[in-house]
Design a protein around this motif. Structure first.
Motif, PDB file in Angstrom:
ATOM      1  N   VAL A  53       0.813  -1.335  -0.057  1.00 40.81           N
ATOM      2  CA  VAL A  53       0.131  -0.107   0.030  1.00 40.81           C
ATOM      3  C   VAL A  53       0.992   1.398  -0.004  1.00 40.81           C
ATOM      4  N   GLU A  54       1.910   1.287   0.882  1.00 41.36           N
ATOM      5  CA  GLU A  54       2.834   2.279   0.920  1.00 41.36           C
ATOM      6  C   GLU A  54       3.560   2.570  -0.507  1.00 41.36           C
ATOM      7  N   GLN A  55       3.951   1.555  -1.092  1.00 35.40           N
ATOM      8  CA  GLN A  55       4.718   1.727  -2.534  1.00 35.40           C
ATOM      9  C   GLN A  55       3.702   2.405  -3.365  1.00 35.40           C
ATOM     10  N   GLN A  56       2.346   1.867  -3.266  1.00 38.28           N
ATOM     11  CA  GLN A  56       1.353   2.231  -4.295  1.00 38.28           C
ATOM     12  C   GLN A  56       0.973   3.978  -4.066  1.00 38.28           C
ATOM     13  N   LYS A  57       1.180   4.237  -2.735  1.00 35.39           N
ATOM     14  CA  LYS A  57       0.883   5.717  -2.343  1.00 35.39           C
ATOM     15  C   LYS A  57       2.105   6.915  -2.870  1.00 35.39           C
ATOM     16  N   LYS A  75       4.014   5.855  -5.379  1.00 37.59           N
ATOM     17  CA  LYS A  75       3.890   6.167  -6.714  1.00 37.59           C
ATOM     18  C   LYS A  75       2.746   6.962  -7.118  1.00 37.59           C
ATOM     19  N   ALA A  76       1.953   7.260  -6.458  1.00 35.43           N
ATOM     20  CA  ALA A  76       0.724   8.015  -6.615  1.00 35.43           C
ATOM     21  C   ALA A  76       1.041   9.423  -6.480  1.00 35.43           C
ATOM     22  N   LEU A  77       1.788   9.605  -5.477  1.00 35.16           N
ATOM     23  CA  LEU A  77       2.473  11.030  -5.104  1.00 35.16           C
ATOM     24  C   LEU A  77       3.369  11.317  -6.058  1.00 35.16           C
ATOM     25  N   GLU A  78       4.143  10.461  -6.397  1.00 37.38           N
ATOM     26  CA  GLU A  78       4.969  10.764  -7.513  1.00 37.38           C
ATOM     27  C   GLU A  78       4.460  11.287  -8.997  1.00 37.38           C
ATOM     28  N   GLU A  79       3.358  10.508  -9.284  1.00 40.85           N
ATOM     29  CA  GLU A  79       2.758  10.740 -10.496  1.00 40.85           C
ATOM     30  C   GLU A  79       1.961  12.238 -10.332  1.00 40.85           C
ATOM     31  N   THR A  80       1.352  12.468  -9.267  1.00 39.69           N
ATOM     32  CA  THR A  80       0.600  13.699  -9.039  1.00 39.69           C
ATOM     33  C   THR A  80       1.589  14.851  -9.011  1.00 39.69           C
ATOM     34  N   LEU A  81       2.603  14.557  -8.341  1.00 35.13           N
ATOM     35  CA  LEU A  81       3.513  15.752  -8.252  1.00 35.13           C
ATOM     36  C   LEU A  81       4.352  15.954  -9.528  1.00 35.13           C
ATOM     37  N   ARG A  82       4.295  15.039 -10.452  1.00 36.30           N
ATOM     38  CA  ARG A  82       4.911  15.273 -11.683  1.00 36.30           C
ATOM     39  C   ARG A  82       4.235  16.343 -12.412  1.00 36.30           C
ATOM     40  N   THR A  83       2.784  16.487 -12.385  1.00 38.22           N
ATOM     41  CA  THR A  83       2.000  17.534 -13.250  1.00 38.22           C
ATOM     42  C   THR A  83       1.761  18.721 -12.208  1.00 38.22           C
ATOM     43  N   MET A 111       2.425  25.142  -3.206  1.00 36.28           N
ATOM     44  CA  MET A 111       2.892  23.849  -3.153  1.00 36.28           C
ATOM     45  C   MET A 111       3.273  23.803  -1.710  1.00 36.28           C
ATOM     46  N   ASP A 112       3.441  25.029  -0.874  1.00 31.76           N
ATOM     47  CA  ASP A 112       3.662  25.051   0.527  1.00 31.76           C
ATOM     48  C   ASP A 112       2.551  24.503   1.395  1.00 31.76           C
ATOM     49  N   LEU A 113       1.449  25.017   0.980  1.00 30.11           N
ATOM     50  CA  LEU A 113       0.046  24.427   1.414  1.00 30.11           C
ATOM     51  C   LEU A 113       0.131  23.013   1.324  1.00 30.11           C
ATOM     52  N   PHE A 114       0.193  22.460   0.114  1.00 29.38           N
ATOM     53  CA  PHE A 114       0.119  21.113  -0.470  1.00 29.38           C
ATOM     54  C   PHE A 114       1.090  20.297   0.875  1.00 29.38           C
ATOM     55  N   LYS A 115       2.239  20.685   0.689  1.00 23.28           N
ATOM     56  CA  LYS A 115       3.230  20.014   1.511  1.00 23.28           C
ATOM     57  C   LYS A 115       2.841  19.895   3.091  1.00 23.28           C
ATOM     58  N   LEU A 116       2.258  20.959   3.296  1.00 25.34           N
ATOM     59  CA  LEU A 116       2.009  21.351   4.854  1.00 25.34           C
ATOM     60  C   LEU A 116       0.853  20.205   5.195  1.00 25.34           C
ATOM     61  N   ILE A 117      -0.313  20.318   4.269  1.00 31.14           N
ATOM     62  CA  ILE A 117      -1.367  19.367   4.506  1.00 31.14           C
ATOM     63  C   ILE A 117      -0.923  17.917   4.405  1.00 31.14           C
ATOM     64  N   ASN A 118      -0.096  17.607   3.411  1.00 34.79           N
ATOM     65  CA  ASN A 118       0.222  16.174   2.886  1.00 34.79           C
ATOM     66  C   ASN A 118       1.115  15.687   4.193  1.00 34.79           C
ATOM     67  N   GLU A 119       1.996  16.595   4.753  1.00 34.68           N
ATOM     68  CA  GLU A 119       3.121  15.790   5.652  1.00 34.68           C
ATOM     69  C   GLU A 119       2.653  16.255   7.027  1.00 34.68           C
ATOM     70  N   GLY A 120       1.779  17.210   7.236  1.00 35.93           N
ATOM     71  CA  GLY A 120       1.554  17.626   8.692  1.00 35.93           C
ATOM     72  C   GLY A 120       2.646  18.512   9.285  1.00 35.93           C
ATOM     73  N   GLY A 141      -1.625  13.006   4.101  1.00 39.94           N
ATOM     74  CA  GLY A 141      -1.491  12.341   3.216  1.00 39.94           C
ATOM     75  C   GLY A 141      -1.247  10.795   3.584  1.00 39.94           C
ATOM     76  N   GLN A 142      -1.489  10.687   4.811  1.00 37.71           N
ATOM     77  CA  GLN A 142      -1.357   9.174   5.242  1.00 37.71           C
ATOM     78  C   GLN A 142      -2.720   8.691   5.313  1.00 37.71           C
ATOM     79  N   VAL A 143      -3.848   9.544   5.324  1.00 38.41           N
ATOM     80  CA  VAL A 143      -5.290   9.286   5.369  1.00 38.41           C
ATOM     81  C   VAL A 143      -5.720   9.217   3.696  1.00 38.41           C
ATOM     82  N   PHE A 144      -5.242  10.390   3.189  1.00 42.39           N
ATOM     83  CA  PHE A 144      -5.755  10.312   1.446  1.00 42.39           C
ATOM     84  C   PHE A 144      -4.930  10.176   0.573  1.00 42.39           C
TER      85      PHE A 144
END
Ligand code: HEC
Length: 215
Positions: free
Chosen positions: A82-86, A88-96, A162-171, A188-191
């Protein structure tokens, strides 16, 4: 309570009862209850011996070979996948996803904002308030909530999208004390990263001036 002699009893054990259609009781008696003294049927004994044999075989397979995973190993493997999938999904989202695409693609998209609002209403209002002011009004009195206001024009951990994204994603960052000792969890651990991006877009959409957007 039987009147047979001990020798007689020896002979009468085992298959005797079966073949003679006679019931032999054990001598031991308790509260007037006695047990049958009969040989167990072979089919029954076989299942017992097979079960004992299987226990040994299973024990060896389970503990001395790695061919069967324990529940713990299975859960562990599942978590890793599951963590690998997440990741990967984060990497894909961050690419764009970056400061620019957030403002030109995500925020202007009504479907993104609607999805972000739904996520916000279900998960964030408890600490940030329905109007994002981090207060709650009861009987005309305003009470503070644990989170920071998201509409006060101040962005504690950076004011770029992206500062907001990072804070929400990483707490709350590890080296921060948080707000009045309260730290925000890593969403990011939940969504999924997409959901985090949507809720970020929603927060930005409520602060158009801060991000140079027209109202
Ligand atoms: C349990 C309470 C709680 C919940 C629920 C919560 N937050 Fe927070 N949030 C906080 C706290 C506390 C802070 C301040 C953290 C700090 O100072 O390190 C914060 C800070 C923030 C900030 C930074 C604000 C600023 O001014 O820089 C944003 C953005 C944010 N939260 C968004 C969200 C979103 C989006 C959600 C829902 C997915 C959410 N929060 C849910 C408690 C919460």
């Amino acid at each position: 309570m039987s009147d047979t002699s001990p020798e007689d009893k020896q002979v009468r054990r085992g298959n005797y009862a079966q073949s003679k259609n006679e019931i032999v009781l054990r001598e031991h008696e308790y509260d007037g209850i006695q047990e049958f003294d009969q040989k167990l049927p072979n089919w029954w004994l076989f299942t017992l011996y097979i079960a004992i044999g299987w226990t040994v075989v299973h024990w060896c397979i389970y503990y001395y070979t790695n061919s069967i995973q324990t529940d713990q190993q299975r859960v562990q493997a599942e978590i890793v996948s599951v963590e690998q999938q997440k990741a990967k999904a984060l990497e894909e989202t961050l690419r764009t996803l970056n400061d620019e695409t957030m403002l030109t693609k995500w925020v202007p998209d009504p479907a993104v904002i609607a999805a972000g609002e739904t996520t916000f209403t279900a998960n964030c209002v408890a600490c940030h308030g329905a109007d994002l002011s981090a207060t709650m009004t009861v009987d005309g009195k305003s009470y503070p909530l644990p989170g920071l206001s998201l509409v006060d024009g101040q962005w504690k951990y950076g004011s770029k999208p992206m500062d907001l994204f990072k804070l929400i994603n990483e707490g709350t960052p590890a080296d921060s004390e948080g707000h009045n000792g309260a730290r925000m969890q890593a969403w990011g651990q939940v969504f999924s990263p997409k959901t985090v991006a949507e809720v970020t877009a929603y927060v930005i959409s409520r602060n158009p001036k801060d991000f140079g957007l027209s109202e």
